[in-house]
Scaffold this motif. Structure first.
Motif, short mmCIF file in Angstrom:
data_model
loop_
_atom_site.label_atom_id
_atom_site.label_comp_id
_atom_site.label_asym_id
_atom_site.label_seq_id
_atom_site.Cartn_x
_atom_site.Cartn_y
_atom_site.Cartn_z
N ARG A 30 0.83 -1.21 0.00
CA ARG A 30 0.00 0.00 0.00
C ARG A 30 0.87 1.26 0.00
O ARG A 30 0.54 2.25 -0.63
CB ARG A 30 -0.91 0.01 1.23
N LYS A 31 1.99 1.21 0.71
CA LYS A 31 2.89 2.38 0.76
C LYS A 31 3.47 2.67 -0.62
O LYS A 31 3.57 3.83 -1.03
CB LYS A 31 4.02 2.12 1.76
N VAL A 32 3.88 1.61 -1.32
CA VAL A 32 4.41 1.79 -2.68
C VAL A 32 3.33 2.34 -3.60
O VAL A 32 3.58 3.25 -4.40
CB VAL A 32 4.98 0.47 -3.22
N GLU A 33 2.12 1.82 -3.47
CA GLU A 33 1.00 2.32 -4.29
C GLU A 33 0.78 3.80 -4.04
O GLU A 33 0.62 4.59 -4.98
CB GLU A 33 -0.27 1.54 -3.97
N ASN A 34 0.73 4.20 -2.78
CA ASN A 34 0.51 5.61 -2.44
C ASN A 34 1.59 6.50 -3.03
O ASN A 34 1.32 7.61 -3.50
CB ASN A 34 0.46 5.78 -0.92
N ALA A 35 2.85 6.02 -3.00
CA ALA A 35 3.96 6.82 -3.53
C ALA A 35 3.82 7.02 -5.03
O ALA A 35 4.01 8.13 -5.55
CB ALA A 35 5.29 6.14 -3.20
#
Length: 725
Positions: A62-67
């Motif tokens: 999810r963190k990579v997606e948000n970035a």
């Protein structure tokens, strides 16, 4: 690791034959819509794919997606945690910007062709080892001199906090405000301010240990996928103009002739050119006994040649073999999230900010309104902050679903995503197509009256060369008995009557029972037809000499499959376009109800009616079954079925064994139970520690154990599905 200069750019992410078809249940709107859920990449724009390094849990994805979502020009982004892939859709080349955004978020990318960097265990665990040594030294100093020990704990905390706080700032800049790193940083800094230096250092140490445990659990969860990827050899031996050449498997093209030594694995799907050979297909189908294949039969990539050197003609394009299709299905499973998974994802986004607000109120309200001691309540607030991390909750569902899909794939059952898996777990009844599903799909001779091999040889002589299924069945039966088939001449088909030829000086006619009067065989003919069999008469020089009975026979495992389904409490019904007599014969053998003489539209109507009573699965193999599959709760295709049936179905039995139905449903139910267990573990542990924290029983370091321990527990629980028998 440095990011790749040129990512792999692909025109389309699709799956040959087995690509998932959007259904109403994939929709995020309550009323249903015609498009897939928002997580699926749209058709427009160029597609890019990378491998992400450093993801330990679903929260990392999810963190990579948000970035990446922050990058201008990106239409859609999807991170597939099971295979560590980042998929991006954009109208322009944004690869450099995406790589930069992911790097800022604290992760790195590499192309699919680029091998993973091997990091030594010492280098990988150096931060943890350093913190353990500093923690031990601080504790030793504390025993000798409290002021020095206190300073040592502060130094230990600052050393452990630096990389975590830096990652927290990176994530905040890329849109991830409530990451575990942020919560840890606030808790550690707060503990320092209230003088809990030893606990601040212990919290960070436990956090790093938890991160390592999560990384180990994640690698174990991906092991099933890695095992499939390892089935493909890197090179292949091809025969060109009689000479053998070793080439990369990406160079193989349909029509090439590949050679596989005894004990070697097939690099691509192929058609066997060697006369006969045995193949171990257990890695793909779960079938432990080697399968005998003959010339012209298809053999899937990943199968092992058991006893001899074989040659096969390549059938699949690079990236479209049986193994590739399974891998793509597992990847796409995350695009088709189960309803419970989508709910948990939405819930976790609200849950963390709410917990942070509660933690703030716990730290501030009692001292302000009740004159309670600030230090004690700030300490409780910081503890609640750590309890608020949603990692275990977020990973509880995808870990179970990924394990369930991988376990099903090992057993020769391809299930297209979490939504299909959840629907399968709810099935209470199954509708079967008859021909090719419950039956072999090829008629066989079931009786000869009178029982005379000469009669069968005579009939086979007339039928030789015919393409009619009944004719081919008669010839096959004669050949299987080792009979000498005489030569026939002057063969001609009689419109609406049958076929005749001259055999050894006699005129022989083969026709349907109602086309020639044969009173002496009338009782047998009537009895056979009532049993659902097709009867043909053999007439020699105008005299009926005997009758042959033929019928499409049951699959060997049909009765066992129906019995296994009954044990699961699942009822079955046959829906077929065949005549009522043939349907009744099969239904009586299996103890099932039936509806016969159905057109495709009639099947849809019947499925819709049954589905309204209880969730129903439709099992079929033909084009005419496709509409009914779409109308059912879930459609299941036989692996030998048509492309249309396989495209339409939500699941497929690649090994073509009906007993796989009960196994598939049982596994789906176990996965649903596993998800419930995981959610109970995740929320239950947090609930317990929430109460004990407010009562002053537990502190910061136990709160960290509650979070990381729950994450490891739910992942380990999900891994049990891979070992399920």
């Amino acid at each position: 690791m440095s990011t790749p200069e040129t990512p792999k750019k692909v025109p389309q992410f699709s799956v040959l034959k087995l690509s998932p078809v959007p259904t109403k249940d994939d929709c995020c709107c309550d009323s249903g819509c015609e498009t897939q859920a928002a997580s699926v990449l749209p058709e427009s724009g160029d597609r890019y794919t990378w491998i992400v390094n450093g993801m330990d849990c679903a929260a990392c994805a999810r963190k990579v997606e948000n970035a990446v979502k922050q990058v201008a020009g990106v239409n859609q982004v999807q991170v597939l945690f099971a295979t560590e892939k980042l998929l991006v859709s954009a109208d322009a080349d944004v690869s450099k910007q995406v790589e930069a955004a992911v790097t800022k978020a604290g992760y790195s990318l590499r192309s699919e062709q680029e091998p993973a960097e091997k990091i030594s265990p010492l280098r990988e665990n150096l931060p943890l080892i350093t913190l353990i040594i500093m923690m031990a030294l601080s504790w030793a100093l504390e025993q000798v001199n409290h002021p020095f020990g206190n300073l040592a704990f502060i130094a230990t905390t600052l050393v452990g906090l630096f990389p975590i706080a830096r990652q927290s700032l990176r994530l905040i800049k890329t849109g991830s405000w409530f990451a575990i790193e942020t919560l840890m940083s606030v808790a550690a800094i707060g503990a320092l301010f209230i003088g809990a230096t030893a606990e601040a250092a212990m919290v960070l140490l436990l956090f790093l240990i938890g991160e390592r445990l999560e990384g180990w659990a994640a690698s174990r969860a991906r092991k099933g996928v890695s095992a499939l990827m390892a089935l493909k050899p890197e090179t292949a031996s091809v025969v060109v103009n009689g000479e053998r050449q070793t080439v990369a498997i990406t160079a193989l093209r349909p029509g090439d002739v590949m050679e596989v030594a005894a004990g070697g694995r097939l690099p691509a799907d192929g058609t066997l050119l060697t006369a006969t050979a045995s193949f171990d297909e257990s890695a793909l189908t779960g079938e432990s006994i080697p399968v005998e294949r003959e010339t012209g039969e298809k053999v899937p990539a990943g199968a092992t040649s058991v006893d001899r050197l074989v040659q096969l003609k390549v059938l699949s394009e690079p990236g479209d073999s049986a193994i590739d299709r399974i891998l793509k299905l597992i990847e796409e499973a995350e695009e088709r999230r189960a309803p419970v998974e989508r709910f948990i994802d939405r819930f976790s986004r609200i849950y963390t900010p709410v917990i942070m607000l509660i933690a703030l109120l716990v730290a501030v309200v009692p001292p302000l309104l009740l004159s309670a001691p600030w230090e004690a309540w700030i300490y409780k607030g910081l503890t609640l902050l750590l309890i608020g991390c949603p990692c275990a909750l977020v990973i509880s569902t995808p870990a179970a679903i990924t394990s369930g899909l991988a376990a099903a794939a090992r057993r020769g059952a391809l299930i297209k995503g979490g939504a299909a898996l959840e629907q399968l777990s709810q099935v209470q009844q199954i509708a079967f197509d008859k021909t090719g599903t419950l039956t072999v799909g090829k008629p066989q001779v079931t009786g000869i009256y009178p029982a005379d091999d000469a009669l069968l040889a005579l009939a086979a002589a007339v039928e030789q060369g015919s393409t009619h299924p009944l004719a081919q069945a008669i010839v096959r039966e004669a050949q299987s008995r080792g009979l000498t088939i005489p030569t026939a001449s002057a063969q001609r088909a009689l419109m609406g009557s049958g076929i005749e030829a001259e055999v050894e000086g006699s005129k022989v006619l083969i026709c349907a029972a109602d086309k020639f009067p044969a009173d002496e065989f009338s009782p047998q003919i009537r009895e056979l037809e009532q049993a659902g069999q097709t009867v043909v008469i053999v007439v020699v020089d105008g005299v009926a000499r005997g009758v042959l009975a033929l019928r499409d026979t049951l699959r060997e495992d049909a009765k066992e499959a129906v019995a296994a389904l009954h044990q699961l409490g699942i009822q079955g019904v046959i829906l077929t376009g065949d005549n009522p007599r043939a349907a009744a014969a099969i239904a009586n053998e299996l103890g099932l109800e039936f509806k016969a003489g159905l057109l495709p539209a009639d099947k849809v109507q019947a499925v819709t009616g049954l589905n309204a009573q209880a969730p129903l699965a439709m099992v079929g193999d033909g084009i005419n079954d496709a509409p009914a599959m779409k109308a059912a709760t879930i459609g299941i295709a036989m692996g030998s079925g048509t492309d249309v049936a396989l495209e339409t179905a939500d699941a497929a039995l690649t090994h073509n064994r009906l007993t796989g139905l009960a196994q598939m449903i049982s596994l789906a139910r176990a996965t649903r139970a596993n998800i419930r267990q995981n959610i109970t573990i995740a929320l239950g542990l947090k609930g317990i520690f929430l109460v004990t924290t407010l009562l002053g029983i537990t502190g910061l370091w136990l709160a960290v154990l509650a979070d990381t321990g729950a994450t490891v527990l739910v992942t380990a629980n999900a891994l049990r599905l891979l070992r399920r028998r």
